[in-house]
Design a protein around this motif. Structure first.
Motif, PDB file in Angstrom:
ATOM      1  N   SER A  40     102.482 -32.327  16.724  1.00  0.00           N
ATOM      2  CA  SER A  40     102.621 -30.897  16.487  1.00  0.00           C
ATOM      3  C   SER A  40     102.076 -30.536  15.116  1.00  0.00           C
ATOM      4  O   SER A  40     101.319 -31.301  14.506  1.00  0.00           O
ATOM      5  N   PHE A  41     102.459 -29.358  14.647  1.00  0.00           N
ATOM      6  CA  PHE A  41     102.159 -28.930  13.288  1.00  0.00           C
ATOM      7  C   PHE A  41     103.258 -27.959  12.861  1.00  0.00           C
ATOM      8  O   PHE A  41     104.195 -27.700  13.618  1.00  0.00           O
ATOM      9  N   THR A  42     103.151 -27.449  11.655  1.00  0.00           N
ATOM     10  CA  THR A  42     104.244 -26.681  11.064  1.00  0.00           C
ATOM     11  C   THR A  42     103.865 -25.207  10.937  1.00  0.00           C
ATOM     12  O   THR A  42     102.706 -24.874  10.702  1.00  0.00           O
ATOM     13  N   SER A  43     104.865 -24.347  11.094  1.00  0.00           N
ATOM     14  CA  SER A  43     104.635 -22.900  10.997  1.00  0.00           C
ATOM     15  C   SER A  43     105.826 -22.232  10.319  1.00  0.00           C
ATOM     16  O   SER A  43     106.839 -22.869  10.025  1.00  0.00           O
ATOM     17  N   PHE A  70     115.880 -10.281  17.564  1.00  0.00           N
ATOM     18  CA  PHE A  70     115.563 -10.118  16.149  1.00  0.00           C
ATOM     19  C   PHE A  70     114.111  -9.675  15.963  1.00  0.00           C
ATOM     20  O   PHE A  70     113.233 -10.016  16.760  1.00  0.00           O
ATOM     21  N   ASP A  71     113.868  -8.916  14.878  1.00  0.00           N
ATOM     22  CA  ASP A  71     112.521  -8.418  14.593  1.00  0.00           C
ATOM     23  C   ASP A  71     111.778  -9.422  13.695  1.00  0.00           C
ATOM     24  O   ASP A  71     111.509  -9.168  12.524  1.00  0.00           O
ATOM     25  N   ILE A  72     111.465 -10.582  14.271  1.00  0.00           N
ATOM     26  CA  ILE A  72     110.821 -11.668  13.539  1.00  0.00           C
ATOM     27  C   ILE A  72     109.711 -12.272  14.410  1.00  0.00           C
ATOM     28  O   ILE A  72     109.666 -12.040  15.625  1.00  0.00           O
ATOM     29  N   LYS A  73     108.839 -13.058  13.781  1.00  0.00           N
ATOM     30  CA  LYS A  73     107.763 -13.694  14.543  1.00  0.00           C
ATOM     31  C   LYS A  73     107.219 -14.896  13.761  1.00  0.00           C
ATOM     32  O   LYS A  73     107.531 -15.084  12.567  1.00  0.00           O
ATOM     33  N   ILE A  74     106.395 -15.683  14.428  1.00  0.00           N
ATOM     34  CA  ILE A  74     105.697 -16.778  13.757  1.00  0.00           C
ATOM     35  C   ILE A  74     104.531 -16.190  12.968  1.00  0.00           C
ATOM     36  O   ILE A  74     103.789 -15.337  13.473  1.00  0.00           O
ATOM     37  N   HIS A  75     104.382 -16.626  11.735  1.00  0.00           N
ATOM     38  CA  HIS A  75     103.292 -16.109  10.899  1.00  0.00           C
ATOM     39  C   HIS A  75     101.963 -16.386  11.596  1.00  0.00           C
ATOM     40  O   HIS A  75     101.650 -17.524  11.958  1.00  0.00           O
ATOM     41  N   PRO A  76     101.152 -15.340  11.813  1.00  0.00           N
ATOM     42  CA  PRO A  76      99.925 -15.505  12.608  1.00  0.00           C
ATOM     43  C   PRO A  76      98.797 -16.252  11.896  1.00  0.00           C
ATOM     44  O   PRO A  76      97.862 -16.729  12.554  1.00  0.00           O
ATOM     45  N   ASP A  77      98.854 -16.366  10.581  1.00  0.00           N
ATOM     46  CA  ASP A  77      97.706 -16.889   9.835  1.00  0.00           C
ATOM     47  C   ASP A  77      97.947 -18.228   9.147  1.00  0.00           C
ATOM     48  O   ASP A  77      97.046 -18.747   8.485  1.00  0.00           O
ATOM     49  N   ILE A  78      99.155 -18.777   9.264  1.00  0.00           N
ATOM     50  CA  ILE A  78      99.470 -20.002   8.513  1.00  0.00           C
ATOM     51  C   ILE A  78      99.849 -21.125   9.472  1.00  0.00           C
ATOM     52  O   ILE A  78     100.900 -21.103  10.111  1.00  0.00           O
ATOM     53  N   LYS A  79      98.961 -22.118   9.575  1.00  0.00           N
ATOM     54  CA  LYS A  79      99.210 -23.344  10.347  1.00  0.00           C
ATOM     55  C   LYS A  79      98.948 -24.509   9.409  1.00  0.00           C
ATOM     56  O   LYS A  79      97.879 -24.602   8.810  1.00  0.00           O
ATOM     57  N   PHE A  80      99.906 -25.396   9.263  1.00  0.00           N
ATOM     58  CA  PHE A  80      99.761 -26.440   8.256  1.00  0.00           C
ATOM     59  C   PHE A  80     100.568 -27.677   8.624  1.00  0.00           C
ATOM     60  O   PHE A  80     101.375 -27.672   9.559  1.00  0.00           O
ATOM     61  N   HIS A  81     100.336 -28.744   7.901  1.00  0.00           N
ATOM     62  CA  HIS A  81     101.071 -30.000   7.980  1.00  0.00           C
ATOM     63  C   HIS A  81     101.174 -30.532   9.417  1.00  0.00           C
ATOM     64  O   HIS A  81     102.217 -30.412  10.062  1.00  0.00           O
ATOM     65  N   PRO A  82     100.084 -31.139   9.931  1.00  0.00           N
ATOM     66  CA  PRO A  82     100.162 -31.786  11.249  1.00  0.00           C
ATOM     67  C   PRO A  82     101.199 -32.895  11.251  1.00  0.00           C
ATOM     68  O   PRO A  82     101.376 -33.599  10.250  1.00  0.00           O
ATOM     69  N   THR A  83     101.905 -33.039  12.365  1.00  0.00           N
ATOM     70  CA  THR A  83     103.029 -33.974  12.403  1.00  0.00           C
ATOM     71  C   THR A  83     102.970 -34.891  13.626  1.00  0.00           C
ATOM     72  O   THR A  83     102.379 -34.558  14.647  1.00  0.00           O
ATOM     73  N   GLU A  84     103.638 -36.032  13.474  1.00  0.00           N
ATOM     74  CA  GLU A  84     103.870 -36.958  14.583  1.00  0.00           C
ATOM     75  C   GLU A  84     105.356 -37.289  14.584  1.00  0.00           C
ATOM     76  O   GLU A  84     105.926 -37.618  13.539  1.00  0.00           O
ATOM     77  N   GLN A  85     105.980 -37.189  15.754  1.00  0.00           N
ATOM     78  CA  GLN A  85     107.405 -37.475  15.866  1.00  0.00           C
ATOM     79  C   GLN A  85     107.613 -38.797  16.597  1.00  0.00           C
ATOM     80  O   GLN A  85     106.957 -39.072  17.610  1.00  0.00           O
TER      81      GLN A  85
END
Length: 288
Positions: free
Chosen positions: A132-135, A216-231
């Motif tokens: 995955s990655f982080t948001s 809730f009036d919230i969302k995933i930030h549309p422009d920031i994708k970072f830190h690829p991950t492995e679980q």
């Protein structure tokens, strides 16, 4: 002179033989130590698994049910089944899972736990079962005033005290607001009401959380994708035989499509068992 050479050759042979014998004996002892945890588990016929039970869609209790499920829960159940083991779950908050492995309170921990170089110094991990990655989850109207990761400075980020996500928040100057073993809606509510500004976490988990909790009036930030991950599944450092057995089962699951089937079932059709195709920023200056 020939007699002297013969003696020297004979002596070298004896020394070499002794060296092989001691090395072989040491290897047997190492193999015995490595196999110890696996033999103990196999004899008991039970794998004791630590997980939070509050992390949708990895490890959670469906409403009205007392049976733990989720991608992580079903992955470990399938691994245990292929190893001819029963599973006993212990629900432990994320901040206590690694300590529980280290103290042998549990055999393994699975809870969307990221494989990092720092953690590998203390624990063993299976091969990844999720990529995955982080948001960031932010308020919809103003993105919580965050346009880049550098804007986290001075913000408040909700999270567990010992998670990689909280380490990232601190790295960029955010204050981490910690919680005990609470469910997703508590984190999301606090972003919505302004107690915190963001939640940093796994993209797929956040996507599902927002789909499940829509008030809730919230969302995933549309422009920031970072830190690829492995679980991976966390195992005691010395339990190499157990890791080997679990990796064999995981590979079988990957080859026969079981891992993909489980991933799509719990992640809305997304195959999280494969690396995502996205442009993701790496945070190279952060030692994890």
């Amino acid at each position: 002179m020939k007699h002297f050479k013969f003696l020297m050759i004979a002596l070298l042979f004896v020394l070499a033989a002794c060296g092989d014998s001691s090395g072989s004996e040491a290897k047997k002892n190492d193999d015995k130590a490595d196999a110890g945890k696996w033999e103990e588990i196999k004899e008991a016929g039970e794998l004791v698994v630590g997980t939070s039970g509050t992390l949708f869609a990895a490890s959670y209790y469906p409403e009205g049910s007392d049976k733990l499920t989720g991608y992580d829960a079903e992955v470990i159940r399938e691994i245990a089944k292929r190893l001819d083991l029963n599973v006993t779950f212990e629900t432990i908050g994320i901040d206590g899972l690694l300590a529980a492995v280290n103290s042998n309170r549990i055999d393994v921990a699975i809870n969307d736990i990221e494989i990092t170089d720092e953690r590998k110094k203390q624990f063993a991990f299976t091969d990844p079962y999720k990529y995955s990655f982080t948001s960031l989850i932010v308020r919809s109207d103003d993105l919580s005033g965050i346009e880049t990761l550098e804007d986290l400075k001075g913000k408040k980020a909700g999270g567990g005290a010992t998670t990689v996500f909280s380490d990232i928040a601190r790295h960029f100057g955010a204050e981490v607001v910690t919680y005990s073993n609470v469910s997703n809606d508590v984190y999301l509510q606090d972003v919505n009401n302004g107690r915190t500004d963001t939640v940093i976490n796994d993209y797929y988990l956040q996507k599902l959380a927002l789909k499940a909790i829509t008030r809730f009036d919230i969302k995933i930030h549309p422009d920031i994708k970072f830190h690829p991950t492995e679980q991976g599944i966390v195992v005691h450092k010395d339990a190499t035989k157990l890791v080997q057995k679990m990796n064999q089962a995981l590979q079988e699951m990957r080859d026969d499509g079981t891992l993909t089937e489980l991933a799509k079932k719990f992640y809305g059709g997304e195959d999280v068992s494969k690396q995502p195709e996205a442009e993701i920023r790496e945070i190279k200056e952060l030692d994890l």
